[in-house]
Design a protein around this motif. Structure first.
Motif: not given
Lengths: 202, 202
Positions: A28, A32, A122, A129, B1-4, B6-7, B129
């Motif tokens: 995961y 990202v 990242y 996270e 929101m999940k980081l993925r 956002i990325a 973000e």
């Protein structure tokens, strides 16, 4: 969770328990990382995940060999930090951490170092996270990866990130206060009254 | 929101509307960035926020001057990318974007380039973000900052990040599939069955 909380909570771990972790979470985090921007969109990053104890042992041996030489006479700008943190040539985290992420950059891509390290930003946020501790360890010598891990000459090892559960709770994080690192308009000119998010230092 | 998310959502913007933005959000993003790890915890990053139209105009002029020379004979590994993306020496985003974040690195710190770019990874995720578009623009010449903005010789401009509202909706993001950039154990050895988070490419 807000990104600021993730960033604040993340502290570099130097001691890891040998506890198993879900490698899906490592995947995961790399997922990202690959969404980072890069020079001419070359995406010059590659990753090797290592969990096999034998390979980790080999990697640790190669790193410690170079570290011994490095620690005999460390650069002046890093000597005190090593002493204060009790950092020696020994790198037990390279075998203790359940997984190592080796991050490589393709040295023929434009701005490859910048791009790869941006994506490492990242990556380590995403590891935090999903509840995984990490360290961006930069080996003193990286030439052994070609022979030992079959890495093409075009790719350079940038960092080894041990990933896992930390042995201890996170220690305090020291940071320069926010308004000491930002200027407005010109160097030395303070940013005054820039809104409520201005939270000062820690 | 999940980081993925956002990325994934973040796409480099090259055209900005002149719409005003909340600078508190810019400060928030830098607050995230300063929590990045750095070599010997030197935190070698510094930031100048520029919103004054006159200063932006001056910065744009300095950058375009160098870009004109650069574009006369760009390096082979970037030439096609520039052509495909329609990138010329003109940098209107340097005056159109409501704010510019100039990011500097202290060149005497250990691993300063790596540390600063890792923190830029934090920074642009945080901008996304809070709903701000950005671009990591790397000027071809950076020596003018000392005279023009009073920057000490010890600090080197690493990137100028225009920040604001994009003119167009985000375009599609091209990425190498996840499993093409990860190996397990050794270069070339595929990662098989590494858990449900394995989402493949785009």
């Amino acid at each position: 969770m807000k990104l600021r909380d993730i960033a604040r909570n993340r502290v570099s771990a130097r001691e890891f328990s040998r506890e198993e972790i879900d490698l899906g979470n490592v995947l995961y985090a790399i997922d990202v990382a690959r969404h980072a921007p890069s020079g001419a969109n070359q995406q010059p990053w590659r990753f090797i995940i290592v969990t096999d104890p034998k390979t980790k042992k080999k990697i640790r041996a190669r790193c410690e060999e170079a570290e011994k030489r490095f620690h005999e006479n460390p650069p002046e700008n890093i000597r005190r930090f090593l002493l204060e943190k009790g950092i020696t040539w020994r790198k037990p985290f390279l075998t203790d951490a359940y997984a190592l992420i080796l991050v490589f950059g393709r040295k023929t891509a434009p701005y490859w170092i910048q791009s790869v390290w941006l994506s490492i930003g990242y990556l380590i946020l995403a590891l935090e996270e999903v509840g995984l501790a990490s360290l961006t360890y930069t080996p003193s010598d990286t030439s052994w990866v070609h022979e030992e891990l079959g890495v093409p000459e075009e790719y350079v090892l940038q960092t080894i990130i041990p990933v896992g559960k930390p042995k201890h709770a996170a220690s305090v994080k020291e940071r320069i206060p926010l308004l000491d690192i930002i200027f407005c308009g010109r160097w030395g000119s303070p940013c005054v009254g820039l809104g409520p998010q201005n939270s000062g230092g820690e």
